[in-house]
Motif scaffolding. Sequence first.
Motif, PDB file in Angstrom:
ATOM      1  N   VAL A  70       2.880  -0.180 -12.823  1.00 24.47           N
ATOM      2  CA  VAL A  70       2.399  -0.454 -11.695  1.00 24.47           C
ATOM      3  C   VAL A  70       4.045  -1.543 -11.266  1.00 24.47           C
ATOM      4  O   VAL A  70       4.703  -1.657 -10.521  1.00 24.47           O
ATOM      5  CB  VAL A  70       1.526  -1.317 -10.370  1.00 24.47           C
ATOM      6  N   ILE A  71       3.950  -2.692 -12.008  1.00 26.27           N
ATOM      7  CA  ILE A  71       4.474  -3.555 -11.995  1.00 26.27           C
ATOM      8  C   ILE A  71       5.772  -3.021 -12.474  1.00 26.27           C
ATOM      9  O   ILE A  71       7.070  -2.936 -11.824  1.00 26.27           O
ATOM     10  CB  ILE A  71       4.486  -4.749 -13.176  1.00 26.27           C
ATOM     11  N   TYR A 110      -1.053   6.463  -7.532  1.00 26.13           N
ATOM     12  CA  TYR A 110      -1.393   4.966  -8.793  1.00 26.13           C
ATOM     13  C   TYR A 110      -2.937   5.019  -8.300  1.00 26.13           C
ATOM     14  O   TYR A 110      -3.699   5.027  -7.940  1.00 26.13           O
ATOM     15  CB  TYR A 110      -0.812   3.775  -8.018  1.00 26.13           C
ATOM     16  N   LYS A 111      -4.053   5.197  -8.980  1.00 21.49           N
ATOM     17  CA  LYS A 111      -5.365   5.528  -9.670  1.00 21.49           C
ATOM     18  C   LYS A 111      -5.745   4.946 -11.076  1.00 21.49           C
ATOM     19  O   LYS A 111      -5.351   4.827 -12.315  1.00 21.49           O
ATOM     20  CB  LYS A 111      -5.650   6.654  -9.818  1.00 21.49           C
ATOM     21  N   ARG A 134       0.503  -0.885  -0.309  1.00 19.26           N
ATOM     22  CA  ARG A 134       0.293  -0.003  -0.089  1.00 19.26           C
ATOM     23  C   ARG A 134       0.800   1.132  -0.253  1.00 19.26           C
ATOM     24  O   ARG A 134       0.207   2.211  -0.245  1.00 19.26           O
ATOM     25  CB  ARG A 134      -0.932  -0.055   1.514  1.00 19.26           C
ATOM     26  N   LYS A 135       1.878   1.026   0.953  1.00 19.23           N
ATOM     27  CA  LYS A 135       2.266   2.512   0.892  1.00 19.23           C
ATOM     28  C   LYS A 135       3.415   2.471  -0.456  1.00 19.23           C
ATOM     29  O   LYS A 135       3.699   4.002  -1.378  1.00 19.23           O
ATOM     30  CB  LYS A 135       4.212   2.026   1.705  1.00 19.23           C
ATOM     31  N   TYR A 136       4.123   1.964  -1.257  1.00 14.56           N
ATOM     32  CA  TYR A 136       4.226   1.430  -2.858  1.00 14.56           C
ATOM     33  C   TYR A 136       3.682   2.406  -3.903  1.00 14.56           C
ATOM     34  O   TYR A 136       3.607   2.847  -4.603  1.00 14.56           O
ATOM     35  CB  TYR A 136       5.100   0.807  -2.921  1.00 14.56           C
ATOM     36  N   TYR A 137       1.872   1.756  -3.807  1.00 17.04           N
ATOM     37  CA  TYR A 137       1.108   2.270  -4.296  1.00 17.04           C
ATOM     38  C   TYR A 137       0.692   3.778  -3.776  1.00 17.04           C
ATOM     39  O   TYR A 137       0.338   4.360  -4.457  1.00 17.04           O
ATOM     40  CB  TYR A 137       0.106   1.486  -4.053  1.00 17.04           C
ATOM     41  N   LEU A 138       0.603   4.226  -2.395  1.00 15.34           N
ATOM     42  CA  LEU A 138      -0.022   5.511  -1.871  1.00 15.34           C
ATOM     43  C   LEU A 138       1.538   6.458  -3.026  1.00 15.34           C
ATOM     44  O   LEU A 138       0.948   7.481  -3.206  1.00 15.34           O
ATOM     45  CB  LEU A 138      -0.315   5.337  -1.056  1.00 15.34           C
TER      46      LEU A 138
END
Length: 265
Positions: free
Chosen positions: A181-182, A164-165, A156-160
Amino acid sequence: MPKFSIIVPVYNVEDYIDKCLKSIFNQTYKDFEVIVIDDGTKDNSMDIVNKYDVIVVKEKNSGLSTARNNGVKKAKGEYLLFVDSDDYLEKDLLKNINDNLSDNPDVLRFQIKEVDEDKETYFNEKGFDTTNGVDAFNRISKYHYIENAWAYAFNRKYYLDNNYKFKDNSYHEDFGLIPLVIIKADTVKSISYIGYNYRQRNNSIMNNNDYDKTKKKVEDFLNHYKYLIKEIDKLDIDSTIFKSYISNSLIIKICELKGNDYKEY
């Protein structure tokens, strides 16, 4: 903080949502929260959802992308999982994921099984140890399912941190985000465990035969392609296979068009 936040958008799935949620709450690993996005469902889906201990986010019917994005905003888990409400999980999926998070990868891939009334289809993809995003994408691009959000657990930290949306009001939203994302991740791992059951049904969003929708899907796909090209060109990485993958995906998608529509593209 729970280990996992499992985000489940719900829209007119009363025939499937109970099996989906039951498969989540029957997990052998129990440190998770479930966030259900009521996307303005018009059937009895939420009557079934309300029998479970879930966090409910209500919204007007805004589509899968908005539902997922709003689920992420509510999530508190260390890792995010996206589960489609007509699919279901094997009971040891979270355990197998958790057993492989000792090095805290940005992205962890698990494997998929197709299910319908008559058969189950396995793809027997091989996992790999933690590697960088470019190498991981090059390997995952050989899998049967590649850009589907429900095939991964995301830190989640990487995503936020990367903001990313999923693109709102768009078909093929996974194609427009997950490859990026990958490949941008510092660390990606893949496990061979087949833990996600992808239900095949004729009246789903992706299997609808309305030709106007087909044209909208192709238009959205092209816009996703343009976005991915723009974003990947900002990075100082070897994007050869990435560009090959998204270009070939677009060519295949265009083949769904007819006559002058096909010629135009």
